[in-house]
Design an enzyme around this catalytic site. Structure first.
Site, PDB file in Angstrom:
ATOM      1  N   LYS A  23      43.303  40.291  33.885  1.00  0.00           N
ATOM      2  CA  LYS A  23      43.527  39.582  32.619  1.00  0.00           C
ATOM      3  C   LYS A  23      44.950  39.726  32.102  1.00  0.00           C
ATOM      4  O   LYS A  23      45.427  38.888  31.339  1.00  0.00           O
ATOM      5  CB  LYS A  23      42.519  40.045  31.560  1.00  0.00           C
ATOM      6  N   LYS A  72      35.284  34.697  40.954  1.00  0.00           N
ATOM      7  CA  LYS A  72      33.985  34.752  40.253  1.00  0.00           C
ATOM      8  C   LYS A  72      33.897  33.653  39.189  1.00  0.00           C
ATOM      9  O   LYS A  72      34.922  33.261  38.629  1.00  0.00           O
ATOM     10  CB  LYS A  72      33.763  36.146  39.667  1.00  0.00           C
ATOM     11  N   LYS A 103      33.915  32.508  32.218  1.00  0.00           N
ATOM     12  CA  LYS A 103      33.997  31.598  31.071  1.00  0.00           C
ATOM     13  C   LYS A 103      35.419  31.427  30.563  1.00  0.00           C
ATOM     14  O   LYS A 103      35.715  30.494  29.847  1.00  0.00           O
ATOM     15  CB  LYS A 103      33.029  32.003  29.965  1.00  0.00           C
TER      16      LYS A 103
HETATM   17  P1  ATP Z   1      35.373  36.328  30.956  1.00  0.00           P
HETATM   18  O1  ATP Z   1      35.612  35.250  31.936  1.00  0.00           O
HETATM   19  O2  ATP Z   1      35.828  35.999  29.565  1.00  0.00           O
HETATM   20  O3  ATP Z   1      35.755  37.670  31.441  1.00  0.00           O
HETATM   21  P2  ATP Z   1      32.744  36.508  31.839  1.00  0.00           P
HETATM   22  O4  ATP Z   1      32.326  35.153  32.231  1.00  0.00           O
HETATM   23  O5  ATP Z   1      33.127  37.473  32.901  1.00  0.00           O
HETATM   24  O6  ATP Z   1      33.846  36.387  30.741  1.00  0.00           O
HETATM   25  P3  ATP Z   1      31.464  38.532  30.227  1.00  0.00           P
HETATM   26  O7  ATP Z   1      31.128  38.337  28.797  1.00  0.00           O
HETATM   27  O8  ATP Z   1      32.627  39.372  30.579  1.00  0.00           O
HETATM   28  O9  ATP Z   1      31.586  37.134  30.969  1.00  0.00           O
HETATM   29  O10 ATP Z   1      30.200  39.112  30.975  1.00  0.00           O
HETATM   30  C1  ATP Z   1      28.896  39.168  30.455  1.00  0.00           C
HETATM   31  C2  ATP Z   1      27.941  39.650  31.531  1.00  0.00           C
HETATM   32  O11 ATP Z   1      27.823  38.650  32.530  1.00  0.00           O
HETATM   33  C3  ATP Z   1      28.407  40.918  32.250  1.00  0.00           C
HETATM   34  O12 ATP Z   1      27.311  41.746  32.527  1.00  0.00           O
HETATM   35  C4  ATP Z   1      29.012  40.399  33.507  1.00  0.00           C
HETATM   36  O13 ATP Z   1      28.962  41.345  34.550  1.00  0.00           O
HETATM   37  C5  ATP Z   1      28.104  39.207  33.802  1.00  0.00           C
HETATM   38  N1  ATP Z   1      28.819  38.207  34.586  1.00  0.00           N
HETATM   39  C6  ATP Z   1      29.989  37.612  34.262  1.00  0.00           C
HETATM   40  N2  ATP Z   1      30.370  36.744  35.216  1.00  0.00           N
HETATM   41  C7  ATP Z   1      29.398  36.779  36.168  1.00  0.00           C
HETATM   42  C8  ATP Z   1      29.206  36.106  37.408  1.00  0.00           C
HETATM   43  N3  ATP Z   1      30.080  35.229  37.854  1.00  0.00           N
HETATM   44  N4  ATP Z   1      28.108  36.398  38.129  1.00  0.00           N
HETATM   45  C9  ATP Z   1      27.204  37.298  37.672  1.00  0.00           C
HETATM   46  N5  ATP Z   1      27.324  37.970  36.528  1.00  0.00           N
HETATM   47  C10 ATP Z   1      28.399  37.730  35.765  1.00  0.00           C
END
Ligand code: ATP
Ligand code: LTN
Length: 330
Positions: free
Chosen positions: A112, A194, A197
């Protein structure tokens, strides 16, 4: 009885990676006997810039999504992190135990902060310490998370052990719980990254709020390869990711899906996947929208969750302050 805890950032849309990586596991762990906590980490969300009005809406949207997904506020304490000030208080104490080098090693921070130079916030660097406080405050045994959060839960374990060694047995050492399939859904537009969002392109993820047309468009555009068969192989992450998604939604094994699509191509497979996704998302979206129509109902649930969490956190902090030597009365 195990105490199970997880949290998500209310930073905008939620995608199917969040759903299958964190929300669904939490719903299935709600069985009688476990004590569950689920919260929106708004103080984590502000480690990157947030518009206050949007943040407020996102917190309510996240709460509605968890409830629509099957979180039962009788069985799971559902609340907003900032309502329990002990989280930030404990984070400060843990800040004094964590080493710079430990935080510099965190891959989420490295990803990040990449390209942002010196302008990156101190909060983003310190993010994993607040997360450790979130977990340790409640004597958590199990933390269901996606693969990307494993390193952060390991830091929480290290800090629990370090504190206990220095000041005496205080914290439970938590364990991450990472599901086998779906712990890391990949981006539709780049299966080497991955699903995330905060991605710059909407083609990266499938939002829980995407409508039928958008789902079809995104699935049709999802990156695969030129082989054309519906088969899992480590060298074919694109189709593998789509098979995983279909398997999570239909609860069929990847093998069953491979067999069902023997001799068929991407066209048939993608049409079916888009249809299954829409069938899964439409009722979820109706439930979310119905809950959002009653914000005072949501606030009542969150108030109740915050006071239950606060009572637990206050008790823990009395012990922590005593152990580190800042409490003067005995
Ligand atoms: P950002 O992109 O802003 O980092 P994010 O999409 O990774 O956000 P988070 O709010 O950080 O989402 O994660 C919330 C939960 O969803 C965490 O437990 C994280 O491990 C899970 N998670 C996030 N992305 C994935 C993914 N691609 N596959 C499975 N689990 C995920
Ligand atoms: N860092 C996590 C969110 C998070 C969390 C937690 C997860 C904050 N505190 C405590 C589990 C337990 C994320 O970005 N997904």
């Amino acid at each position: 009885m195990s105490r199970i805890l997880t949290a998500l950032q209310p930073s905008g849309i939620l995608h199917i990676g969040n759903y299958f990586g964190a929300i669904e596991p939490m719903v299935s762990l709600q069985s009688a006997g476990n004590q569950n906590l689920l919260f929106m980490v708004d103080y984590h969300a502000i480690t990157v810039e947030q518009d206050p009005h949007t943040l407020r809406q996102n917190i309510l949207f996240a709460a509605a999504t968890y409830l629509a997904s099957g979180i039962d506020p009788e069985k799971t304490i559902l609340f907003q992190q900032s309502r329990v000030s002990e989280h930030t208080e404990l984070a400060w104490i843990l800040n004094c135990l964590v080493r710079m080098g430990e935080l510099e090693r965190m891959t989420q921070y490295k990803d990040k902060a990449l390209g942002k130079g010196q302008s990156v916030s101190v909060g983003l660097f310190d993010y994993p310490v607040l997360m450790a406080a979130d977990i340790l405050l409640y004597d958590t045994n199990i933390v269901p998370v996606g693969e990307d959060q494993k390193q952060h839960v390991e830091l929480a374990r290290d800090l629990a052990e370090r504190f206990n060694k220095k000041f005496g047995e205080t914290f439970v050492v938590p364990k991450p719980q990472i599901r086998k399939e779906g712990a890391r859904l990949m981006a539709l537009d780049d299966p080497h990254k991955k699903m995330s969002k905060s991605a710059t392109s909407e083609k990266n993820y499938l939002s829980l709020m995407d409508d039928e047309k958008t789902v079809l468009k995104k699935i049709k555009a999802a990156v695969t390869d030129s082989e054309g068969t519906i088969r899992l192989s480590p060298s074919r992450p694109g189709i593998g990711n789509l098979i995983t998604i279909l398997s999570l939604i239909t609860k069929k094994t990847p093998k069953e899906i491979e067999n069902a699509y023997e001799g068929k191509g991407y066209g048939d497979f993608k049409t079916d996947l888009a249809r299954e996704l829409t069938a899964f998302l439409t009722p979820l979206q109706s439930k979310i929208n119905a809950l959002l129509k009653d914000p005072s109902g949501l606030l009542k649930i969150l108030d109740n969750g915050a006071s239950r969490a606060k009572a637990m956190a206050e008790k823990k902090m009395i012990d922590v302050r005593q152990k580190i030597g800042v409490t003067l009365s005995s």
